[in-house]
Design a protein around this motif. Sequence first.
Motif, short mmCIF file in Angstrom:
data_model
loop_
_atom_site.label_atom_id
_atom_site.label_comp_id
_atom_site.label_asym_id
_atom_site.label_seq_id
_atom_site.Cartn_x
_atom_site.Cartn_y
_atom_site.Cartn_z
N SER A 332 0.89 -1.22 0.13
CA SER A 332 -0.04 0.09 -0.05
C SER A 332 0.87 1.24 0.01
O SER A 332 0.52 2.24 -0.63
CB SER A 332 -0.89 0.06 1.30
OG SER A 332 -1.48 0.96 1.34
N THR A 333 1.94 1.30 0.76
CA THR A 333 2.85 2.35 0.86
C THR A 333 3.54 2.51 -0.68
O THR A 333 3.46 3.78 -0.75
CB THR A 333 3.82 2.53 2.07
OG1 THR A 333 2.82 1.95 3.07
CG2 THR A 333 4.37 3.70 2.35
N MET A 334 4.03 1.60 -1.07
CA MET A 334 4.83 1.52 -2.46
C MET A 334 3.72 2.02 -3.37
O MET A 334 4.00 2.97 -4.24
CB MET A 334 5.23 0.21 -2.77
CG MET A 334 6.09 -0.41 -1.80
SD MET A 334 7.90 0.11 -1.86
CE MET A 334 8.55 -1.22 -2.85
N GLY A 335 2.27 1.86 -3.24
CA GLY A 335 1.43 2.21 -4.11
C GLY A 335 1.44 3.74 -4.03
O GLY A 335 1.14 4.17 -5.22
N TYR A 336 1.26 4.35 -3.04
CA TYR A 336 1.13 5.80 -2.63
C TYR A 336 2.40 6.44 -3.35
O TYR A 336 2.47 7.39 -4.21
CB TYR A 336 1.02 6.35 -1.22
CG TYR A 336 -0.30 6.32 -0.95
CD1 TYR A 336 -1.20 7.40 -1.27
CD2 TYR A 336 -0.92 5.15 -0.11
CE1 TYR A 336 -2.49 7.41 -0.65
CE2 TYR A 336 -2.26 5.22 0.18
CZ TYR A 336 -2.97 6.17 -0.06
OH TYR A 336 -4.19 5.99 0.30
N ILE A 337 3.53 5.74 -3.46
CA ILE A 337 4.88 6.50 -3.88
C ILE A 337 4.92 6.25 -5.29
O ILE A 337 5.33 6.91 -5.90
CB ILE A 337 5.95 5.79 -3.07
CG1 ILE A 337 5.83 6.14 -1.62
CG2 ILE A 337 7.30 6.32 -3.66
CD1 ILE A 337 6.93 5.43 -0.80
N PHE A 338 4.72 4.77 -5.85
CA PHE A 338 4.94 4.57 -7.23
C PHE A 338 3.76 4.54 -8.10
O PHE A 338 3.73 4.88 -9.08
CB PHE A 338 5.85 3.37 -7.40
CG PHE A 338 7.05 3.53 -6.64
CD1 PHE A 338 8.23 4.52 -7.14
CD2 PHE A 338 7.40 3.03 -5.52
CE1 PHE A 338 9.40 4.54 -6.46
CE2 PHE A 338 8.53 2.86 -4.88
CZ PHE A 338 9.56 4.05 -5.41
N ILE A 339 2.81 3.96 -7.64
CA ILE A 339 1.65 3.52 -8.62
C ILE A 339 0.65 4.63 -8.95
O ILE A 339 0.24 4.90 -9.86
CB ILE A 339 0.80 2.00 -7.81
CG1 ILE A 339 1.80 1.17 -7.78
CG2 ILE A 339 -0.45 1.82 -8.78
CD1 ILE A 339 1.51 -0.20 -7.47
N SER A 340 0.20 5.45 -7.71
CA SER A 340 -0.65 6.56 -7.84
C SER A 340 -0.30 7.43 -8.84
O SER A 340 -1.13 7.70 -9.75
CB SER A 340 -0.76 7.26 -6.50
OG SER A 340 -1.76 6.45 -5.64
N PRO A 341 1.12 8.07 -9.11
CA PRO A 341 1.45 8.71 -9.87
C PRO A 341 1.38 8.15 -11.41
O PRO A 341 0.87 8.66 -12.50
CB PRO A 341 2.93 9.16 -9.68
CG PRO A 341 3.02 8.68 -8.19
CD PRO A 341 2.08 7.73 -7.97
N PHE A 342 1.66 6.75 -11.45
CA PHE A 342 1.50 6.16 -12.78
C PHE A 342 0.05 5.92 -13.19
O PHE A 342 -0.09 6.39 -14.59
CB PHE A 342 2.13 4.65 -12.53
CG PHE A 342 1.94 3.87 -13.62
CD1 PHE A 342 2.55 3.92 -14.83
CD2 PHE A 342 0.82 2.99 -13.73
CE1 PHE A 342 2.39 3.02 -16.02
CE2 PHE A 342 0.43 2.02 -14.63
CZ PHE A 342 1.32 2.01 -15.91
N LEU A 343 -0.66 5.68 -12.26
CA LEU A 343 -2.24 5.69 -12.44
C LEU A 343 -2.65 6.86 -13.19
O LEU A 343 -3.45 7.21 -14.39
CB LEU A 343 -3.12 5.30 -11.37
CG LEU A 343 -3.20 3.96 -11.08
CD1 LEU A 343 -3.95 3.65 -9.71
CD2 LEU A 343 -3.39 2.79 -12.00
N GLU A 344 -2.31 8.06 -12.44
CA GLU A 344 -2.82 9.68 -12.90
C GLU A 344 -2.34 9.79 -14.23
O GLU A 344 -2.89 10.12 -15.07
CB GLU A 344 -2.39 10.57 -12.04
CG GLU A 344 -2.85 11.92 -12.33
CD GLU A 344 -3.20 12.59 -10.98
OE1 GLU A 344 -3.14 12.23 -9.92
OE2 GLU A 344 -3.51 14.07 -11.40
#
Lengths: 487, 487, 487
Positions: A332-344
């Motif tokens: 979940s924390t890696m998600g905030y750091i790496f995946i959320s910017p990618f999704l956006e």
Amino acid sequence: MGNCTANMCDRPKNTNIKFSLPGVCFVWQLSMIILFGVFVRYNEESDTHWVYTKMEKNITSDIENDFYFRYPSFQDVHVMIFVGFGFLMTFLKRYSFGAVGFNFLIAAFGIQWALLMQGQGWFHSLDPVDGKIKIGIENLINADFCVAGCLIAYGAVLGKVSPVQLLVMTLLGVTLFAVEEYIILSVLRVKDAGGSMVIHTFGAYYGLSISWVLYRPDLYKSKHMNGSVYHSDVFAMIGTLFLWMFWPSFNSAIAGHGDGQHRAAINTYLALASTVLTTVAISSLFEKTGKLDMVHIQNSTLAGGVAVGTAAEFMLMPYGSLIVGFFCGIISTMGYIFISPFLEEKLKIQDTCGIHNLHAMPGVIGGIVGAISAAAATSTVYGELGLANTFGFKGAIATRVPTVQGGYQAAGLCVALCFGIGGGILVGLVLKLPIWGDPADENCFEDEIYWEVPEDEESVPPILAYNNHMIPNKHANMTETNFAEQH
Amino acid sequence: MGNCTANMCDRPKNTNIKFSLPGVCFVWQLSMIILFGVFVRYNEESDTHWVYTKMEKNITSDIENDFYFRYPSFQDVHVMIFVGFGFLMTFLKRYSFGAVGFNFLIAAFGIQWALLMQGQGWFHSLDPVDGKIKIGIENLINADFCVAGCLIAYGAVLGKVSPVQLLVMTLLGVTLFAVEEYIILSVLRVKDAGGSMVIHTFGAYYGLSISWVLYRPDLYKSKHMNGSVYHSDVFAMIGTLFLWMFWPSFNSAIAGHGDGQHRAAINTYLALASTVLTTVAISSLFEKTGKLDMVHIQNSTLAGGVAVGTAAEFMLMPYGSLIVGFFCGIISTMGYIFISPFLEEKLKIQDTCGIHNLHAMPGVIGGIVGAISAAAATSTVYGELGLANTFGFKGAIATRVPTVQGGYQAAGLCVALCFGIGGGILVGLVLKLPIWGDPADENCFEDEIYWEVPEDEESVPPILAYNNHMIPNKHANMTETNFAEQH
Amino acid sequence: MGNCTANMCDRPKNTNIKFSLPGVCFVWQLSMIILFGVFVRYNEESDTHWVYTKMEKNITSDIENDFYFRYPSFQDVHVMIFVGFGFLMTFLKRYSFGAVGFNFLIAAFGIQWALLMQGQGWFHSLDPVDGKIKIGIENLINADFCVAGCLIAYGAVLGKVSPVQLLVMTLLGVTLFAVEEYIILSVLRVKDAGGSMVIHTFGAYYGLSISWVLYRPDLYKSKHMNGSVYHSDVFAMIGTLFLWMFWPSFNSAIAGHGDGQHRAAINTYLALASTVLTTVAISSLFEKTGKLDMVHIQNSTLAGGVAVGTAAEFMLMPYGSLIVGFFCGIISTMGYIFISPFLEEKLKIQDTCGIHNLHAMPGVIGGIVGAISAAAATSTVYGELGLANTFGFKGAIATRVPTVQGGYQAAGLCVALCFGIGGGILVGLVLKLPIWGDPADENCFEDEIYWEVPEDEESVPPILAYNNHMIPNKHANMTETNFAEQH
């Protein structure tokens, strides 16, 4: 405030909801009264005939009423829905009214519809004799659960939609939820005590799909409002902590009486504790000098509770719960750091609260953990009777075995994903119609649009109050334009 | 913020915890998973074999499962640990993230270790047959209790230590707690339902001793940060009130089923009510024009709950509880006014939250009240069976009499004091090593060191951002008159 | 702050409470200790003799102790009293300390007196054998209920009275409450589980009458303080939500075991959900562009819980609860928009929190709904036994029928109104004496008068602190250096 600033006066969108919002509320509430009048009655444990029920069933004490098994958990769940979700979303510097207020509105709106649609509503157990829906404490919990799915979805579109859109999204979301839940729990006979699949996976993908359809390419115009201030982050911690503390009640609220509720609470307690440690670790590891980021602490610490939901009632074992929490904190924390910017950037999914990291990924993990631990269940570990009690191997599925149950659990996860994504796209298209009064791209994340906001020292851009030699600093950027226009 | 100010750039200490914090978290959490895998299993009430247990023990209803006796109290205790302690410490103007965030971290960290160490862990009741620790709801409560001791200690060092130091302090604190509790409760067979001795006396002296060893002669450099602002005081009241309201649950959570829990809740309710009145009285009496001081209201109002902890389960009588609360409100508030400055100046104990007034003195009083009321217990008041039930006069100590029990209670208090002071000094010496990334004297009480803090209008001293010609606007009205008067 | 401004220096009133406040607190608390010593003991369920009681009454399990039926609801009610009422009143920009702090003081003060006066105190069931008041969990709930009436009254005078006045108002209010409750519940044998009449109607008219007697024609001098700021509105939502969520516990806390508590919770849950929708509708309808007003969301959303109080235990039916909530949301919100200004201008009733809209009107509606639904009760709907259980048709009133009960219910409402209005006027006259240290008209709604308020960037009108000639003050120290460096 209250002055007409340049942005607001020539804004291209009409955010007037003076008639649509009251209209929807009144029509809806009147419909509810009529439908409740026709369909809803007390169940045998909440009716004055309980005194006869006790005689018939030879129940010696009022404490056997389901109320006493579930009411404390219900109230904890209720706090999670209204304070937990509501305050978790107050982190934005200027959208706390919308966060906590619209959360309140859509939850109160949704639970009524949910009582009709799910739990033991139309889809589950319409009383065969009189055709009524009989409600008791378990229905109230189920209604709160159902609404949780829509509040998760709200997290993805926070600050970018009008309250009318939220009501439509909730109305259709509860409806989809009820069908999805009926298929998963009653048709496939899947176990999902804490709703990793039914609530979190569905709710998260529902919200993400809606956000994808409603993509705003010019959202950067509201970028200065899409962040927190010091005290808004502290308010958000109220939400985080009430969610975190009461999650054992969430996962155990509708679990089986006795050992089922007991075990679900223990597993959730452990998974959540473990998640906090790995969230802190990852947050610190990826920031300069090891500083912690409040966004991670507010959100990722909860991922373990989501992921242990399906298997909470199973013999997951204390160490199994710790392992689930361990990985979810990291992911979940890696998600905030790496995946959320990618999704956006790449997938065009603007996810204000990061529900992909808090609900979507952990929900899917929860479904998988549930399928594996169901498939691996043995009568050595559970005892013959324990196995039947835990998985409900009786009646029509008396001969089902754990490995088959594992397959059904996996099928349930697929159903949740399909309903979430498919339903979200359809509802997103409805919400894209230009009639709902949503804010312009430059007015997102701004309470001023839908709320009477008090005049406030803190909110008056200080430049208007005092000024002269402008000393440029980061903070001043957002007000400089207005300043230039005035001079 | 985020700009490099003079103070921060030439700070002499390295507060980089980018590797130490994640390292400790990961190693710790992995160890927990392994140890739980080897040692921890569900107990008979949370295992699927409960269905067989019911048959064997002729239990007719699931409501007899200990879960239903203790879960509501457990959740209240849980709220006290995470929201109560966490928000109580948010009073500092710029350390709210650290208060609520590090409280969260060390509590989640400590409860796992506590499950292994205490309650029915290694020290208490390793299952004699299979060598496992069997956990249920009472263990979760005990784990929360155990961590409470370390959170109390955190109050003394708030704002002056790094999160890595806090983790070490918690790890060693839980260990000391478990040994101390084992000696007091299991060896000496002392009663301490609400933990006046075991939790509060131990925790407070542990924290004060650590703070004494870590004395910072130049702490005055951070003096401007060691105070509250208006809204941080309101946040702290959230902590105060949740502690105050749920303290009856704290003191009754592990008391005996039935009258024991019932009486403990009543006694605590009354003691706390009484404390509020005398706290207000003393606070008003010693301030000019009778104004109240938020520090007293936030803290001293809780002293009665601490002091009634040991005797909460006894026949203290309603008026006895009021008397305990009466004196604790006075002593605790006087402590803030007179004793805290003395401790800091003369004894070199810097106690950020004033735990000496809230936990140490009331805890010792609680131990003494417990010893006296145990020694004075008679079978006239308790009934023969009641006496045996309340004090546990059975098995090895079936012949112990109240006066002897009083002596053991006093001995228990001494053990708590010795472990607190001795353990605190040793742990303090460990924490004095220059490897833990603690802040420089001029950067104490400052979230900026360990947290990403948002840019924030409120935090920018307005003078730096703008100043000179006054532009009248609505907001300015209220200050214009005063302004005119001054010019 | 802390500087003497023009207003404060020549203020005509003496707000020094340095002796009166501690004096009242000490005398009061000592009296309580003496009275509790003489009169109050544990009841049979909280006494160590419970072990004998179980034998005598052939009770097989400790879970039959009333503690387990009511403790979870008690704790919810406790949260409503201290956090709910306390935080609801924090909405004023500069009276949050007074809101939450004085609420805390008068509640802790009132519950002790209430234990003696009501519930099963002097007025109800002094033990006939030994002349003692025997207390248990139900008495704690009743004490909290009793205090709720006084806290409602506090809402009308918020910011305009001294803490000494509040204590006098509470002392006399609890006394009036106890007599009123005794007449309504024990003499007239009226049912009022959630206290629509006994608590809300009485409390609201008590407060409004006091406010009417204490009318301040020059209150406009404090007008600039009689409003919210952004974060104070968010704090108030904490109060709103905890009241809203836990209201089902309030209305069910002392309802009959089993179906009574179960049904009261369901009815309240539904009424409150419905109220939210109509509150939002009306709030939006009467504001420009449909914006919502936080005052309505904070208060009117609760009106349904008040109005469903009396009938919560009855077979009101789920749709009946929705209907009650529907109209209360409308009436309460309209009250804020139209009736409150009228009351203030024409009737000279200054009602800071709008308790007329939240408690008075909904309370009266609740009494009427209760009377009608009692009169309309039939044994077809309730069952013979259910009817007797629900309305307590046994003993002296075994032959009473529903229509007669309806008449008694209406009489109960009149008693509540008379005690509220009459008692309020008398107490108002007492509070008008110029000896209580109340604030001057220009210092109302201002914590500075009774609290040590921290120096605070946010609160210092920045123009006074810095601009031009730097006026050295403590706060400025930390910024002076930086300022100097930049110029």
